[in-house]
Design an enzyme around this catalytic site. Sequence first.
Site, PDB file in Angstrom:
ATOM      1  N   LYS A 190       0.854  -1.191   0.000  1.00  0.00           N
ATOM      2  CA  LYS A 190       0.000   0.000   0.000  1.00  0.00           C
ATOM      3  C   LYS A 190       0.888   1.238   0.000  1.00  0.00           C
ATOM      4  CE  LYS A 190      -1.759   2.707   2.972  1.00  0.00           C
ATOM      5  NZ  LYS A 190      -1.663   3.997   2.272  1.00  0.00           N
ATOM      6  N   GLY A 242       7.263   4.672   8.215  1.00  0.00           N
ATOM      7  CA  GLY A 242       6.387   5.822   8.445  1.00  0.00           C
ATOM      8  C   GLY A 242       6.579   6.356   9.845  1.00  0.00           C
ATOM      9  N   SER A 243       5.533   6.948  10.369  1.00  0.00           N
ATOM     10  CA  SER A 243       5.673   7.634  11.656  1.00  0.00           C
ATOM     11  C   SER A 243       5.734   6.638  12.820  1.00  0.00           C
ATOM     12  CB  SER A 243       4.494   8.588  11.853  1.00  0.00           C
ATOM     13  OG  SER A 243       3.293   7.864  11.838  1.00  0.00           O
ATOM     14  N   GLU A 264      10.361   0.727  10.219  1.00  0.00           N
ATOM     15  CA  GLU A 264      11.355   1.784  10.013  1.00  0.00           C
ATOM     16  C   GLU A 264      10.629   3.094  10.274  1.00  0.00           C
ATOM     17  OE1 GLU A 264      13.109   4.634   8.904  1.00  0.00           O
ATOM     18  OE2 GLU A 264      13.065   4.027   6.803  1.00  0.00           O
ATOM     19  N   CYS A 298      13.374  10.514   6.940  1.00  0.00           N
ATOM     20  CA  CYS A 298      13.340   9.968   8.303  1.00  0.00           C
ATOM     21  C   CYS A 298      14.693  10.124   8.995  1.00  0.00           C
ATOM     22  CB  CYS A 298      12.901   8.520   8.289  1.00  0.00           C
ATOM     23  SG  CYS A 298      13.825   7.523   7.142  1.00  0.00           S
ATOM     24  N   GLU A 393      10.214  14.904  16.057  1.00  0.00           N
ATOM     25  CA  GLU A 393      10.495  14.919  14.620  1.00  0.00           C
ATOM     26  C   GLU A 393       9.595  15.984  13.973  1.00  0.00           C
ATOM     27  OE1 GLU A 393       9.236  11.399  12.392  1.00  0.00           O
ATOM     28  OE2 GLU A 393      11.132  11.495  11.311  1.00  0.00           O
TER      29      GLU A 393
HETATM   30  P1  NAI Z   1       2.019   7.891   8.507  1.00  0.00           P
HETATM   31  O1  NAI Z   1       2.934   7.096   9.328  1.00  0.00           O
HETATM   32  O2  NAI Z   1       0.648   8.138   9.011  1.00  0.00           O
HETATM   33  O3  NAI Z   1       1.855   7.213   7.070  1.00  0.00           O
HETATM   34  C1  NAI Z   1       2.741   6.290   6.499  1.00  0.00           C
HETATM   35  C2  NAI Z   1       1.946   5.206   5.795  1.00  0.00           C
HETATM   36  O4  NAI Z   1       1.197   4.455   6.748  1.00  0.00           O
HETATM   37  C3  NAI Z   1       0.939   5.706   4.792  1.00  0.00           C
HETATM   38  O5  NAI Z   1       0.909   4.817   3.705  1.00  0.00           O
HETATM   39  C4  NAI Z   1      -0.367   5.652   5.564  1.00  0.00           C
HETATM   40  O6  NAI Z   1      -1.488   5.554   4.744  1.00  0.00           O
HETATM   41  C5  NAI Z   1      -0.177   4.419   6.378  1.00  0.00           C
HETATM   42  N1  NAI Z   1      -0.966   4.341   7.615  1.00  0.00           N
HETATM   43  C6  NAI Z   1      -1.468   5.363   8.358  1.00  0.00           C
HETATM   44  N2  NAI Z   1      -2.100   4.866   9.434  1.00  0.00           N
HETATM   45  C7  NAI Z   1      -1.999   3.524   9.379  1.00  0.00           C
HETATM   46  C8  NAI Z   1      -2.424   2.472  10.228  1.00  0.00           C
HETATM   47  N3  NAI Z   1      -3.083   2.691  11.356  1.00  0.00           N
HETATM   48  N4  NAI Z   1      -2.119   1.206   9.883  1.00  0.00           N
HETATM   49  C9  NAI Z   1      -1.415   0.946   8.760  1.00  0.00           C
HETATM   50  N5  NAI Z   1      -0.995   1.910   7.921  1.00  0.00           N
HETATM   51  C10 NAI Z   1      -1.269   3.179   8.228  1.00  0.00           C
HETATM   52  O7  NAI Z   1       2.684   9.235   8.171  1.00  0.00           O
HETATM   53  P2  NAI Z   1       1.942  10.589   7.721  1.00  0.00           P
HETATM   54  O8  NAI Z   1       0.637  10.791   8.402  1.00  0.00           O
HETATM   55  O9  NAI Z   1       1.899  10.575   6.276  1.00  0.00           O
HETATM   56  O10 NAI Z   1       2.930  11.651   8.296  1.00  0.00           O
HETATM   57  C11 NAI Z   1       2.836  12.037   9.659  1.00  0.00           C
HETATM   58  C12 NAI Z   1       4.179  12.218  10.258  1.00  0.00           C
HETATM   59  O11 NAI Z   1       4.849  10.969  10.208  1.00  0.00           O
HETATM   60  C13 NAI Z   1       5.101  13.139   9.523  1.00  0.00           C
HETATM   61  O12 NAI Z   1       4.967  14.445   9.902  1.00  0.00           O
HETATM   62  C14 NAI Z   1       6.426  12.605   9.937  1.00  0.00           C
HETATM   63  O13 NAI Z   1       6.792  13.149  11.167  1.00  0.00           O
HETATM   64  C15 NAI Z   1       6.225  11.158  10.077  1.00  0.00           C
HETATM   65  N6  NAI Z   1       6.680  10.362   8.942  1.00  0.00           N
HETATM   66  C16 NAI Z   1       7.848   9.707   9.059  1.00  0.00           C
HETATM   67  C17 NAI Z   1       8.322   8.977   8.024  1.00  0.00           C
HETATM   68  C18 NAI Z   1       9.595   8.252   8.131  1.00  0.00           C
HETATM   69  O14 NAI Z   1      10.081   7.731   7.142  1.00  0.00           O
HETATM   70  N7  NAI Z   1      10.153   8.163   9.301  1.00  0.00           N
HETATM   71  C19 NAI Z   1       7.630   8.892   6.752  1.00  0.00           C
HETATM   72  C20 NAI Z   1       6.367   9.580   6.738  1.00  0.00           C
HETATM   73  C21 NAI Z   1       5.955  10.291   7.793  1.00  0.00           C
END
Ligand code: NAI
Length: 783
Positions: A190, A242-243, A264, A298, A393
Amino acid sequence: MTVKEIFENMEYGPAPESAAEALAWLVDQGDRFGHFIDGAFTDPGDGFDSRNPATGEVLATLSQARAEDVSAAVAAARRAQPKWERLGGHGRARHLYALARMIQKHARLFAVLETLDNGKPIREARDIDIPLVHRHFYHHAGLAQLIESELPGMVPHGVCGQVIPWNFPLLMLAWKVAPALAAGNTVVLKPAEYTSLTALLFADICRRAGLPKGVMNIVTGDGAVGELLVAHDGVDKVAFTGSTDVGRAIRRATAGHGKALTLELGGKSAYVVFDDADIDSAVEGLADAIWFNGGQVCCAGSRLLVQEGIAETFHTRLRARMDKLRIGDPMDKCIDVGAIVDSAQRERVASMVAGCTTGTVYQPGAGLPARGCYYPPTLITGLAPSDPLMQEEIFGPVLVSTTFRTPAEAVALANDTRYGLAASVWSENLNLALDVAPKLAAGVVWVNATNLFDAAAPFGGMRESGFGREGGWEGLRAYLRPAGKTKPLHRIVPSHGDDSKTQGGIDRTAKLYIGGKQARPDGGYTRTVFSKSGTALGEVPITNRKDIRNAVEAATGAAGGWARTTGHARAQILYYMAENLEARAAEFAGRIDAMTGGRKGAEEVVASIRRLFTYAAWADKFDGRVKGVPLRGVAMAMRAPVGVIGALCPDEAPLLGLVSVMAPAMAMGNASVLIASDPFPLAAMDFTQVLETSDVPGGVVNILSGAHADLAPTLAQHASVDAVWSFSSTDLSAQIETDSAGTLKRTWVNHAQARDWSGAVGEGHAFLDAATEVKTIWVPYGE
Ligand code: NAI
């Protein structure tokens, strides 16, 4: 005008990249996308718009997957998996190679589409993201080719559910998909809702490259789709980037389901500049560390730690560099900083900066483009280390900065965060840099460099930055498991009996072993251990939470010193333990037989001695690997101890189980808190005497007795326990995996399966892997 003046004043003219081909591809697809399931696109369903953040224009409409779409994708992956696995390493290598070639051939299209969708400068998509993507597929074609000869006895998990973020849309896909396919798994992926287009182009490429249908499936949608996917019963392995908050939610959602999991997550990576650094290089490096991809990285070097003596000069040069950064249309090849992925993300960044009350905020004077989603490069100085902006972050182009005086203070500040993803160290004195690098709590450390990535070099975090590695052999292992059938877990309960029936009188009450000393249990309670026939064999303490806390404190105190001992010294101690155990072999054998009612005690003692020898042998041989990366340097994938490991020892093998868990932890430099076999604890309690006579430093091994189910939550929740292993005959996986989510500690738990402790699965690589963190240190080397 003089040449000097021309150089100083010369404006960059616009150098726009054409979007025509990418837009034409979108039109070809009808501008509306379904999911990619079983080798074909489904009809588009209800969904949402995907926009270009630089202009706000709608690029395409995507479908929001429903539960039945996710199930259809998982079912397709399941059907395709056995054949894909049977294709063998070479067969899969040919497919991965074909994918790599196809991506390379369409590199420009991918790069342009990525920039349109994400807002990152075309220069980055073209020169960094996409080249790393095809490198990843090429590299993993090679790993697939070698898998059978290099990793015998390992098999794929089955179906992988993968969820990725929006910051490196195609690169994160490559990091997830290439190792999964190389190992013989099939995939349901996804992509992030903001940035799904290059994943859909990749699907198109898979079709055109002749990848068997069902091997790669893509479902689009928001977090709710991710939730459905990771929780789906048909998914055997989950990988997420992701987060940290979502990582935690996924840890909880998958707890107790027996799914393999790698996470990660976020970071707040330190960028440490010593006063003998090449300042101009360090400033330029910092521009890449925090303004590459608009800081939406990240591992962004988002926390500058600069040595006091050069701080003023450094900040001055940094501000001058910031003034020259060109912010604007990501499709312009001259642009340094592009758009923020979405207005919601920009608002998040802006509100965090607006909340800054104590620091000094610097932003270059040049204005931002009139339309589109932009945020200026930002430097915040003068914050206290505990300030939320120093700790949280931000995930945008915002750098926070503070100063330090000594290397020790630099290390302390760098480690003063709940994260542990990456760090950069800048010094012209390599003695200093290489002294500091191993002390940083980070999965990746760059020396005199930043944000270097390669398919061969493992990447991933410690602490709340998640667990597992991506890249190289280390990353591939996450997509494999040992072959062979496992036995179902069968709970062994303590025997009951009559306290008045003793075997030659109960000689003494065992004590807990904490910090190298015998300790009475805090609660003051004991329980009688009975033989199968009901004879009382001895008393063992009932451990409570306070005892666990004491043991963890002792282990934490001992861990640093033990980690610094040499592998050679640790081996000597393990051999010594084997010798001391041998001297009392008959006594231990008798004890085991009395407790279990069996006759295999002598065999178990021999196996335990052998196992101590095995890990004594490994103590100075489980080396890291040096990765020949295609950049000016090498990446050293070192093996560092995890820290404090809490373990529920196997019930069925009272002594061999204890030794099988304790010895790898010790050999790799960890301290441990071990809960003895629940029904048969006496051999473990006797073993404390072997520890006492074998020069094991106090606190390195702590042994407690008590009911596993009662003690597991305390271990799993304890902030100073870095990993929890459970080989209890009680399935505690749901409890431990849920409780570990708070601190995101590593877990390794029996899920519905038991292992044969006397056989090959009772020792070896899996234990050594679990007892170590891979720490990748990039150093300059050669030209
Ligand atoms: P997120 O962690 O919510 O999204 C990443 C992925 O996870 C997306 O594909 C999203 O649709 C999916 N996702 C969201 N909730 C989920 C759940 N409960 N179960 C499974 N999958 C789920 O990140 P978002 O909202 O796009 O960004 C929020 C904050 O996250 C950013 O401000 C940043 O601080 C952090 N972030 C960190 C990343 C990293 O590589 N460390 C990458 C993206 C965001």
